[in-house]
Design an enzyme around this catalytic site. Structure first.
Site, PDB file in Angstrom:
ATOM      1  N   PHE A  79       0.816  -1.217   0.000  1.00 21.17           N
ATOM      2  CA  PHE A  79       0.000   0.000   0.000  1.00 21.17           C
ATOM      3  C   PHE A  79       0.852   1.272   0.000  1.00 21.17           C
ATOM      4  CE2 PHE A  79      -2.830  -2.981   2.375  1.00 21.17           C
ATOM      5  CZ  PHE A  79      -3.971  -2.871   1.597  1.00 21.17           C
ATOM      6  N   SER A 123      -5.290   1.944  -9.025  1.00 19.98           N
ATOM      7  CA  SER A 123      -6.350   2.939  -8.833  1.00 19.98           C
ATOM      8  C   SER A 123      -7.160   3.110 -10.108  1.00 19.98           C
ATOM      9  CB  SER A 123      -5.671   4.264  -8.482  1.00 19.98           C
ATOM     10  OG  SER A 123      -6.578   5.329  -8.589  1.00 19.98           O
ATOM     11  N   ALA A 124      -8.410   3.502  -9.942  1.00 20.52           N
ATOM     12  CA  ALA A 124      -9.262   3.819 -11.092  1.00 20.52           C
ATOM     13  C   ALA A 124      -8.696   4.991 -11.896  1.00 20.52           C
ATOM     14  CB  ALA A 124     -10.660   4.166 -10.608  1.00 20.52           C
ATOM     15  N   TYR A 147       0.703  11.536  -9.929  1.00 16.16           N
ATOM     16  CA  TYR A 147       0.266  10.424  -9.070  1.00 16.16           C
ATOM     17  C   TYR A 147      -0.261   9.267  -9.918  1.00 16.16           C
ATOM     18  CZ  TYR A 147      -2.796   7.511  -6.275  1.00 16.16           C
ATOM     19  OH  TYR A 147      -3.419   6.409  -5.722  1.00 16.16           O
ATOM     20  N   LYS A 151       1.083   5.127 -10.703  1.00 17.34           N
ATOM     21  CA  LYS A 151       0.331   3.859 -10.638  1.00 17.34           C
ATOM     22  C   LYS A 151       0.431   3.110 -11.973  1.00 17.34           C
ATOM     23  CE  LYS A 151      -0.960   4.160  -6.428  1.00 17.34           C
ATOM     24  NZ  LYS A 151      -0.449   3.225  -5.416  1.00 17.34           N
ATOM     25  N   ASN A 177     -13.543   4.581  -5.195  1.00 18.24           N
ATOM     26  CA  ASN A 177     -13.419   5.615  -4.160  1.00 18.24           C
ATOM     27  C   ASN A 177     -13.719   5.068  -2.758  1.00 18.24           C
ATOM     28  OD1 ASN A 177     -13.625   7.051  -6.718  1.00 18.24           O
ATOM     29  ND2 ASN A 177     -13.807   8.898  -5.496  1.00 18.24           N
ATOM     30  N   ASN A 196      -8.697  16.582   0.967  1.00 15.52           N
ATOM     31  CA  ASN A 196      -8.869  16.757  -0.476  1.00 15.52           C
ATOM     32  C   ASN A 196     -10.105  16.012  -0.957  1.00 15.52           C
ATOM     33  OD1 ASN A 196      -6.293  18.045  -1.000  1.00 15.52           O
ATOM     34  ND2 ASN A 196      -5.398  16.060  -0.477  1.00 15.52           N
TER      35      ASN A 196
HETATM   36  P1  NAD Z   1      -2.654   6.410   3.202  1.00 12.47           P
HETATM   37  O1  NAD Z   1      -1.842   7.606   2.928  1.00 12.47           O
HETATM   38  O2  NAD Z   1      -3.622   6.452   4.326  1.00 12.47           O
HETATM   39  O3  NAD Z   1      -1.716   5.131   3.413  1.00 12.47           O
HETATM   40  C1  NAD Z   1      -0.471   4.995   2.764  1.00 12.47           C
HETATM   41  C2  NAD Z   1       0.552   4.701   3.842  1.00 12.47           C
HETATM   42  O4  NAD Z   1       1.834   4.548   3.228  1.00 12.47           O
HETATM   43  C3  NAD Z   1       0.680   5.844   4.859  1.00 12.47           C
HETATM   44  O5  NAD Z   1       0.550   5.298   6.156  1.00 12.47           O
HETATM   45  C4  NAD Z   1       2.089   6.394   4.623  1.00 12.47           C
HETATM   46  O6  NAD Z   1       2.662   6.850   5.838  1.00 12.47           O
HETATM   47  C5  NAD Z   1       2.792   5.194   4.039  1.00 12.47           C
HETATM   48  N1  NAD Z   1       3.935   5.487   3.170  1.00 12.47           N
HETATM   49  C6  NAD Z   1       3.994   6.329   2.114  1.00 12.47           C
HETATM   50  N2  NAD Z   1       5.216   6.297   1.564  1.00 12.47           N
HETATM   51  C7  NAD Z   1       5.942   5.405   2.275  1.00 12.47           C
HETATM   52  C8  NAD Z   1       7.276   4.924   2.200  1.00 12.47           C
HETATM   53  N3  NAD Z   1       8.139   5.374   1.277  1.00 12.47           N
HETATM   54  N4  NAD Z   1       7.693   3.995   3.098  1.00 12.47           N
HETATM   55  C9  NAD Z   1       6.838   3.526   4.035  1.00 12.47           C
HETATM   56  N5  NAD Z   1       5.581   3.954   4.174  1.00 12.47           N
HETATM   57  C10 NAD Z   1       5.134   4.875   3.289  1.00 12.47           C
HETATM   58  O7  NAD Z   1      -3.402   6.018   1.835  1.00 12.47           O
HETATM   59  P2  NAD Z   1      -4.521   4.927   1.583  1.00 12.47           P
HETATM   60  O8  NAD Z   1      -5.773   5.649   1.223  1.00 12.47           O
HETATM   61  O9  NAD Z   1      -4.525   3.916   2.660  1.00 12.47           O
HETATM   62  O10 NAD Z   1      -3.960   4.297   0.240  1.00 12.47           O
HETATM   63  C11 NAD Z   1      -3.234   3.077   0.235  1.00 12.47           C
HETATM   64  C12 NAD Z   1      -2.819   2.761  -1.188  1.00 12.47           C
HETATM   65  O11 NAD Z   1      -3.983   2.703  -2.018  1.00 12.47           O
HETATM   66  C13 NAD Z   1      -1.922   3.811  -1.830  1.00 12.47           C
HETATM   67  O12 NAD Z   1      -0.984   3.144  -2.648  1.00 12.47           O
HETATM   68  C14 NAD Z   1      -2.869   4.626  -2.683  1.00 12.47           C
HETATM   69  O13 NAD Z   1      -2.209   5.213  -3.758  1.00 12.47           O
HETATM   70  C15 NAD Z   1      -3.838   3.561  -3.137  1.00 12.47           C
HETATM   71  N6  NAD Z   1      -5.161   4.081  -3.498  1.00 12.47           N
HETATM   72  C16 NAD Z   1      -5.866   4.829  -2.605  1.00 12.47           C
HETATM   73  C17 NAD Z   1      -7.120   5.335  -2.946  1.00 12.47           C
HETATM   74  C18 NAD Z   1      -7.896   6.219  -2.013  1.00 12.47           C
HETATM   75  O14 NAD Z   1      -8.776   6.940  -2.475  1.00 12.47           O
HETATM   76  N7  NAD Z   1      -7.646   6.192  -0.713  1.00 12.47           N
HETATM   77  C19 NAD Z   1      -7.667   5.037  -4.206  1.00 12.47           C
HETATM   78  C20 NAD Z   1      -6.926   4.253  -5.092  1.00 12.47           C
HETATM   79  C21 NAD Z   1      -5.669   3.773  -4.720  1.00 12.47           C
HETATM   80  C1  WQD Z   2     -15.282  12.895  -5.354  1.00 15.78           C
HETATM   81  C2  WQD Z   2     -16.315  13.870  -5.928  1.00 15.78           C
HETATM   82  C3  WQD Z   2     -15.383  15.986  -6.585  1.00 15.78           C
HETATM   83  C4  WQD Z   2     -14.292  17.269  -2.520  1.00 15.78           C
HETATM   84  C5  WQD Z   2      -9.571  10.891  -5.891  1.00 15.78           C
HETATM   85  C6  WQD Z   2      -8.336  10.676  -6.723  1.00 15.78           C
HETATM   86  C7  WQD Z   2      -8.277   9.266  -7.222  1.00 15.78           C
HETATM   87  C8  WQD Z   2      -8.429   8.253  -6.091  1.00 15.78           C
HETATM   88  C9  WQD Z   2      -9.583   8.581  -5.189  1.00 15.78           C
HETATM   89  C10 WQD Z   2      -6.270   7.432  -5.414  1.00 15.78           C
HETATM   90  C11 WQD Z   2     -15.827  14.638  -7.160  1.00 15.78           C
HETATM   91  C12 WQD Z   2     -16.363  16.165  -5.444  1.00 15.78           C
HETATM   92  C13 WQD Z   2     -14.750  16.557  -3.615  1.00 15.78           C
HETATM   93  C14 WQD Z   2     -14.973  18.455  -2.143  1.00 15.78           C
HETATM   94  C15 WQD Z   2     -16.524  18.095  -3.949  1.00 15.78           C
HETATM   95  N1  WQD Z   2      -7.277   8.202  -5.257  1.00 15.78           N
HETATM   96  N2  WQD Z   2     -15.852  16.961  -4.302  1.00 15.78           N
HETATM   97  N3  WQD Z   2     -16.071  18.822  -2.871  1.00 15.78           N
HETATM   98  O1  WQD Z   2     -11.508  12.965  -7.281  1.00 15.78           O
HETATM   99  O2  WQD Z   2     -12.992  10.923  -7.553  1.00 15.78           O
HETATM  100  O3  WQD Z   2     -10.719  10.643  -6.698  1.00 15.78           O
HETATM  101  O4  WQD Z   2      -9.557   9.957  -4.805  1.00 15.78           O
HETATM  102  O5  WQD Z   2      -5.980   6.699  -6.308  1.00 15.78           O
HETATM  103  O6  WQD Z   2      -7.077   9.092  -7.880  1.00 15.78           O
HETATM  104  O7  WQD Z   2      -8.368  11.571  -7.809  1.00 15.78           O
HETATM  105  O8  WQD Z   2     -12.391  11.703  -5.248  1.00 15.78           O
HETATM  106  O9  WQD Z   2     -13.314  12.359  -3.057  1.00 15.78           O
HETATM  107  O10 WQD Z   2     -11.753  13.957  -4.254  1.00 15.78           O
HETATM  108  O11 WQD Z   2     -14.042  13.592  -5.159  1.00 15.78           O
HETATM  109  O12 WQD Z   2     -17.524  18.501  -4.564  1.00 15.78           O
HETATM  110  O13 WQD Z   2     -14.614  19.147  -1.178  1.00 15.78           O
HETATM  111  O14 WQD Z   2     -16.578  14.862  -4.933  1.00 15.78           O
HETATM  112  O15 WQD Z   2     -15.502  17.040  -7.501  1.00 15.78           O
HETATM  113  O16 WQD Z   2     -16.937  14.798  -7.992  1.00 15.78           O
HETATM  114  P1  WQD Z   2     -11.937  11.648  -6.806  1.00 15.78           P
HETATM  115  P2  WQD Z   2     -12.821  12.929  -4.341  1.00 15.78           P
END
Ligand code: NAD
Ligand code: WQD
Length: 335
Positions: A79, A123-124, A147, A151, A177, A196
């Site tokens: 992760f 990720s999507a 970013y 991926k 999401n 964000n």
């Molecule tokens: P998060 O930031 O809560 O968790 C990621 C963790 O990785 C954090 O605890 C951070 O401290 C740790 N980390 C980052 N770089 C590191 C490094 N170099 N060495 C050790 N630890 C490190 O994020 P999350 O939401 O739990 O996401 C987990 C994974 O899923 C990520 O790879 C993210 O890109 C991917 N992802 C997340 C989402 C989302 O919306 N949350 C969507 C799609 C993909």
């Molecule tokens: C969802 C919807 C915004 C905040 C992001 C990354 C994506 C993935 C998941 C890691 C959108 C709207 C949001 C706000 C709003 N991460 N919004 N007001 O953009 O679909 O995806 O997180 O891989 O890569 O881009 O998710 O939760 O930011 O937004 O109106 O304050 O909510 O415009 O329609 P997003 P989000």
């Protein structure tokens, strides 16, 4: 022994809990750049297991080697990555260094130590935004942020690695999401600074930390003009990782799947569901569209159902209930 990198993060911590509940022996690593050490006590409170944890950077090859010498690691769920899309635009090199450096060092050490089973967080965001919805795994790829490119490039690196060494099997999991939290309210999403993403912003408005939600655009081509996404409960997502791990460990080879519900909900749908689940009003204002956003996307989740025998169980209301329980029990996150 299963290694989780990024283990104290949002999705990592929920997956850790599911693995411990399923009886796996797990070691977690994280450099805590975006998470809190207090997660460990919370995981122990939920599972009654003291989590094995080492604070380290996944880009540190020597530390990884020591870890693999200490434990006999059968598989890795990776992760650890930086994930803020906007920050990646301003600091691209930091993102490439951390996210690509991490996967590079990790897979190199895995190869050396004969560990060939890897679950990767994709990720999507790797889908070309011009694709029709729902997004299917075979559709064209592309990205609009550094970013997203990390991926896509990681997926490519892993594919090349698989070709060079057929011992490797990789689960490429493309998350949509994730929102929600563990039903205990002990672990959840705890963003640093101003959130964000939509759900943590809503929960902070509900708890009184922020005056109102800004909704980015009310003129999208969707049923109510606000953006549509595929929100998935983080516990469903975590369980998808167990299914993927079992798939890999049963020797079936690599797999690439979407993890989503297959349903799209708008920002206003989410606000309404949250208001009902929390019994709080969420004041909102419409604001200009956010740069880089698109109108709508959601997953085709048929492949995950067919190949992993997995599908999301929790609905939007339950996601809101659990997000709100987490936020109301922890108004300041883990602090
Ligand atoms: P998060 O930031 O809560 O968790 C990621 C963790 O990785 C954090 O605890 C951070 O401290 C740790 N980390 C980052 N770089 C590191 C490094 N170099 N060495 C050790 N630890 C490190 O994020 P999350 O939401 O739990 O996401 C987990 C994974 O899923 C990520 O790879 C993210 O890109 C991917 N992802 C997340 C989402 C989302 O919306 N949350 C969507 C799609 C993909
Ligand atoms: C969802 C919807 C915004 C905040 C992001 C990354 C994506 C993935 C998941 C890691 C959108 C709207 C949001 C706000 C709003 N991460 N919004 N007001 O953009 O679909 O995806 O997180 O891989 O890569 O881009 O998710 O939760 O930011 O937004 O109106 O304050 O909510 O415009 O329609 P997003 P989000």
């Amino acid at each position: 022994m299963i290694l989780i990198t990024g283990a104290t993060g949002y999705i990592g911590s929920h997956t850790w809990v599911e693995l411990l509940n399923a009886g796996y022996d797990v070691v977690g690593i994280d450099n805590l750049c975006n998470s809190n050490i207090k997660v460990l006590d919370r995981i122990e409170a939920i599972t009654s297991v003291k989590p094995k944890f080492i604070e380290m950077n996944v880009c540190n090859s020597n530390a990884l080697k020591s870890l693999f010498n200490l434990y006999s690691i059968d598989a890795v769920i990776h992760f650890a990555a930086l994930k803020a899309v906007g920050k990646s635009v301003n600091n691209p090199l930091e993102y490439y260094k951390n996210n690509l450096g991490g996967i590079l060092e990790l897979t190199q050490v895995m190869s050396e130590k004969n560990c060939f089973t890897l679950v990767f967080s994709s990720s999507a965001t790797v889908y070309d935004a011009n694709n029709p919805i729902p997004y299917q795994e075979g559709m064209p790829l592309g990205s609009t942020s550094p970013y997203g490119w990390t991926k896509l490039m990681s997926e490519q690196m892993l594919r090349d690695l698989e070709i060079s060494n057929p011992n490797f099997s990789v689960a490429y999991l493309r998350y949509f999401n994730p929102i929600g939290a563990h039903e205990s309210g002990f672990i959840g999403e705890d963003p640093l600074g101003i959130p964000n993403n939509l759900m943590p912003y809503i929960t902070q408005v509900a708890i009184g930390k922020r005056p109102h939600l800004s909704i980015y655009g009310n003129d999208w081509l969707t049923h109510d003009g606000t953006g549509v996404r595929d929100y998935i409960h983080v516990v469903d997502l975590a369980r998808g990782h167990l299914k993927a791990l079992n798939y890999l460990m049963s020797g079936k080879g690599s797999i690439l799947v979407n993890l989503g519900t297959g349903k799209g909900f708008s920002v206003l749908d989410l606000v309404k569901a949250f208001e009902k689940a929390s019994n709080r009003k969420i004041p909102y204002q419409f604001a200009p569209r956010r740069i880089g956003d698109i109108a709508a996307f959601y997953s085709d989740s048929a492949r995950a159902q067919k190949d992993l025998n997995w599908r999301a169980e929790y609905d939007l209301y339950r996601m809101c209930e659990d997000s709100w329980r987490w936020q109301s029990m922890n108004p300041n996150g883990y602090e």
